[in-house]
Design an enzyme around this catalytic site. Structure first.
Site, PDB file in Angstrom:
ATOM      1  N   ASP A 159       0.840  -1.206   0.000  1.00  0.00           N
ATOM      2  CA  ASP A 159       0.000   0.000   0.000  1.00  0.00           C
ATOM      3  C   ASP A 159       0.877   1.258   0.000  1.00  0.00           C
ATOM      4  O   ASP A 159       0.589   2.237  -0.674  1.00  0.00           O
ATOM      5  CB  ASP A 159      -0.918  -0.021   1.228  1.00  0.00           C
ATOM      6  CG  ASP A 159      -1.715  -1.310   1.292  1.00  0.00           C
ATOM      7  OD1 ASP A 159      -2.453  -1.594   0.343  1.00  0.00           O
ATOM      8  OD2 ASP A 159      -1.563  -2.061   2.277  1.00  0.00           O
ATOM      9  N   HIS A 187      -5.137  -3.166   6.465  1.00  0.00           N
ATOM     10  CA  HIS A 187      -4.873  -3.441   5.043  1.00  0.00           C
ATOM     11  C   HIS A 187      -6.218  -3.788   4.402  1.00  0.00           C
ATOM     12  O   HIS A 187      -6.565  -4.942   4.178  1.00  0.00           O
ATOM     13  CB  HIS A 187      -3.878  -4.592   4.900  1.00  0.00           C
ATOM     14  CG  HIS A 187      -3.750  -5.055   3.473  1.00  0.00           C
ATOM     15  ND1 HIS A 187      -3.156  -4.299   2.494  1.00  0.00           N
ATOM     16  CD2 HIS A 187      -4.166  -6.182   2.860  1.00  0.00           C
ATOM     17  CE1 HIS A 187      -3.202  -4.945   1.351  1.00  0.00           C
ATOM     18  NE2 HIS A 187      -3.821  -6.094   1.537  1.00  0.00           N
TER      19      HIS A 187
HETATM   20  P1  NDP Z   1      -2.538 -18.236  -3.851  1.00  0.00           P
HETATM   21  O1  NDP Z   1      -3.978 -18.572  -3.963  1.00  0.00           O
HETATM   22  O2  NDP Z   1      -1.678 -18.312  -5.032  1.00  0.00           O
HETATM   23  O3  NDP Z   1      -1.841 -19.104  -2.727  1.00  0.00           O
HETATM   24  C1  NDP Z   1      -2.410 -19.180  -1.487  1.00  0.00           C
HETATM   25  C2  NDP Z   1      -1.895 -20.411  -0.796  1.00  0.00           C
HETATM   26  O4  NDP Z   1      -2.627 -20.457   0.412  1.00  0.00           O
HETATM   27  C3  NDP Z   1      -2.193 -21.677  -1.524  1.00  0.00           C
HETATM   28  O5  NDP Z   1      -1.086 -22.061  -2.287  1.00  0.00           O
HETATM   29  C4  NDP Z   1      -2.501 -22.636  -0.388  1.00  0.00           C
HETATM   30  O6  NDP Z   1      -1.330 -23.368  -0.122  1.00  0.00           O
HETATM   31  C5  NDP Z   1      -2.706 -21.772   0.828  1.00  0.00           C
HETATM   32  N1  NDP Z   1      -3.963 -22.050   1.526  1.00  0.00           N
HETATM   33  C6  NDP Z   1      -4.048 -22.144   2.855  1.00  0.00           C
HETATM   34  N2  NDP Z   1      -5.301 -22.440   3.216  1.00  0.00           N
HETATM   35  C7  NDP Z   1      -6.038 -22.543   2.106  1.00  0.00           C
HETATM   36  C8  NDP Z   1      -7.406 -22.850   1.858  1.00  0.00           C
HETATM   37  N3  NDP Z   1      -8.281 -23.079   2.862  1.00  0.00           N
HETATM   38  N4  NDP Z   1      -7.823 -22.885   0.577  1.00  0.00           N
HETATM   39  C9  NDP Z   1      -6.963 -22.642  -0.428  1.00  0.00           C
HETATM   40  N5  NDP Z   1      -5.648 -22.328  -0.238  1.00  0.00           N
HETATM   41  C10 NDP Z   1      -5.193 -22.285   1.020  1.00  0.00           C
HETATM   42  O7  NDP Z   1      -2.526 -16.786  -3.176  1.00  0.00           O
HETATM   43  P2  NDP Z   1      -1.469 -15.611  -3.265  1.00  0.00           P
HETATM   44  O8  NDP Z   1      -0.093 -16.150  -3.111  1.00  0.00           O
HETATM   45  O9  NDP Z   1      -1.797 -14.789  -4.442  1.00  0.00           O
HETATM   46  O10 NDP Z   1      -1.911 -14.765  -1.968  1.00  0.00           O
HETATM   47  C11 NDP Z   1      -1.729 -15.274  -0.674  1.00  0.00           C
HETATM   48  C12 NDP Z   1      -2.408 -14.383   0.350  1.00  0.00           C
HETATM   49  O11 NDP Z   1      -1.829 -13.080   0.332  1.00  0.00           O
HETATM   50  C13 NDP Z   1      -3.909 -14.161   0.156  1.00  0.00           C
HETATM   51  O12 NDP Z   1      -4.544 -14.243   1.405  1.00  0.00           O
HETATM   52  C14 NDP Z   1      -3.994 -12.737  -0.358  1.00  0.00           C
HETATM   53  O13 NDP Z   1      -5.235 -12.132  -0.038  1.00  0.00           O
HETATM   54  C15 NDP Z   1      -2.864 -12.115   0.400  1.00  0.00           C
HETATM   55  N6  NDP Z   1      -2.367 -10.851  -0.147  1.00  0.00           N
HETATM   56  C16 NDP Z   1      -1.976  -9.892   0.758  1.00  0.00           C
HETATM   57  C17 NDP Z   1      -1.466  -8.698   0.347  1.00  0.00           C
HETATM   58  C18 NDP Z   1      -1.027  -7.673   1.339  1.00  0.00           C
HETATM   59  O14 NDP Z   1      -0.600  -6.594   0.919  1.00  0.00           O
HETATM   60  N7  NDP Z   1      -1.110  -7.904   2.640  1.00  0.00           N
HETATM   61  C19 NDP Z   1      -1.339  -8.390  -1.099  1.00  0.00           C
HETATM   62  C20 NDP Z   1      -1.720  -9.479  -1.966  1.00  0.00           C
HETATM   63  C21 NDP Z   1      -2.216 -10.664  -1.484  1.00  0.00           C
HETATM   64  P3  NDP Z   1      -1.335 -24.760   0.629  1.00  0.00           P
HETATM   65  O15 NDP Z   1      -2.286 -25.659  -0.097  1.00  0.00           O
HETATM   66  O16 NDP Z   1       0.083 -25.151   0.507  1.00  0.00           O
HETATM   67  O17 NDP Z   1      -1.765 -24.473   2.043  1.00  0.00           O
END
Ligand code: NDP
Length: 330
Positions: A159, A187
């Site tokens: 941000d 956020h």
């Molecule tokens: P992805 O969807 O690519 O990856 C998320 C990972 O979360 C998955 O690979 C999965 O890995 C894991 N996961 C854990 N629990 C669950 C569930 N119940 N269902 C599905 N997946 C789950 O997401 P991103 O890498 O794009 O984003 C990750 C997070 O970062 C999100 O929450 C997003 O909102 C947040 N975000 C935050 C920002 C910030 O500025 N603070 C900016 C952008 C994104 P596994 O199966 O290995 O558990």
């Protein structure tokens, strides 16, 4: 050589990690004399994908990357971690409210915090990226009583970077001249990008961009809604720029902050100098002496407009905290 730094990463097979892990392994974040070990947490969903990630890391021959450990048990993966980058979370589906995410993701963070409390290094630092990141971090603080509360961060650096970009474009200056930009609060769309204390070329923004209406009614919502706007264009949330901002966040903690500048991070409010509720994770302007720790800067000017905006975000975080009361012990 320095002692190997152990970095645990969750959501390691996700989009953000796909950029971040390679930046960490290259040495551009913690320094080119800092060996690292990556301890990647996956799940049954991601087991195969995670092995693929490890193969790509191996094939990159990074000299600083001493070990890659994979697992699905946080008690094993977080062992002796110096940093935990908590990126994994259930993503928000179309039309899904943040509040609906609170319970599902809160449970993930409760479990992970308990594991960190058991097995991580006693000075482990945590950066929560998975949303809703402020409240997930608050759940973490309360479920890891043996780790310092001040070691928890929630990411608002993306941000800050977005705010710097918009100010630079409006002023017709390069973004390196934009300094002292704080993001306050959650956020979320109630976040407050602070133009009052920000500077362009060392001069306060309101003395450079004299259009108050633009600052309040265009700049502020544009930064706050940038994440949503990007999802509309891309069909997914920001990944590369998020990874860059995580790297920026970490580097800011290991580089002395120049006088008159700050960086934004959402941290525990206990003892905060701005009269905010003392049991929240709230983004504030911070500085570092470069040893991985930070202090909240206590002399930012807060006018009536800024105070009212801060209170809105504080109120939203209180509501989030109420929703996850069952995940916060005692
Ligand atoms: P992805 O969807 O690519 O990856 C998320 C990972 O979360 C998955 O690979 C999965 O890995 C894991 N996961 C854990 N629990 C669950 C569930 N119940 N269902 C599905 N997946 C789950 O997401 P991103 O890498 O794009 O984003 C990750 C997070 O970062 C999100 O929450 C997003 O909102 C947040 N975000 C935050 C920002 C910030 O500025 N603070 C900016 C952008 C994104 P596994 O199966 O290995 O558990």
């Amino acid at each position: 050589w320095k002692k190997t730094m152990k970095i645990a990463v969750t959501g390691a097979a996700g989009q953000i990690s796909n950029h971040l892990l390679f930046m960490l392994a290259s040495g551009e974040v913690f320094g080119r004399d800092q060996p690292i070990a990556l301890q990647l947490l996956g799940s049954d969903r991601s087991r195969e994908a995670l092995e693929g990630v490890a193969m790509e890391l191996e094939d990159s021959l990074y000299p600083l990357l001493r070990e890659v450990k994979l697992g699905i048990d946080p008690l094993k993966v977080f062992e002796d971690a110096d940093w935990a980058l908590l990126i994994g979370a259930k993503p928000r589906g179309p039309g899904m409210e943040r509040s609906a995410l609170l319970d599902i993701n809160g449970q993930i963070f409760q479990e992970q915090a308990r594991a960190l409390n058991e097995v991580a290094s006693r000075d482990c630092k945590m950066l929560v990226v998975g949303n809703p990141c402020n409240t997930n971090a608050l759940i973490g603080i309360h479920n890891a009583p043996d780790l310092p509360a001040r070691n928890w961060h929630a990411l608002t650096r993306l941000d800050e970077n977005r705010a710097k970009c918009q100010l630079a474009i409006k002023a017709g200056k390069f973004y390196t001249s934009v300094t002292n930009v704080a993001i306050w609060g959650n956020h979320s769309t109630t976040q407050v990008p602070d133009f009052l204390n920000a500077k362009i070329g060392g001069v306060r923004v309101p003395n450079v961009i004299r259009d108050q209406q633009w600052l309040k009614e265009e700049f502020t919502p544009k930064v706050a809604n940038r994440g949503g706007a990007l999802i509309k264009k891309w069909g997914r949330s920001s990944a590369a720029s998020t990874a860059v901002s995580i790297a920026d966040h970490l580097r800011s903690l290991y580089t002395p902050t120049p006088t008159g500048d700050c960086f934004s991070t959402a941290v525990y409010t206990a003892g905060n100098p701005y009269g905010l509720d003392e049991d929240l994770v709230f983004s504030m302007p911070c500085r570092s002496t470069g040893d991985g720790n930070y202090e909240v800067i206590n002399d930012f000017v807060i006018d009536d407009w800024l105070r009212a905006k801060l209170e809105e975000s504080e109120q939203e975080l209180r509501k989030e905290r109420d929703c996850v009361g069952h995940l916060i012990p005692g």
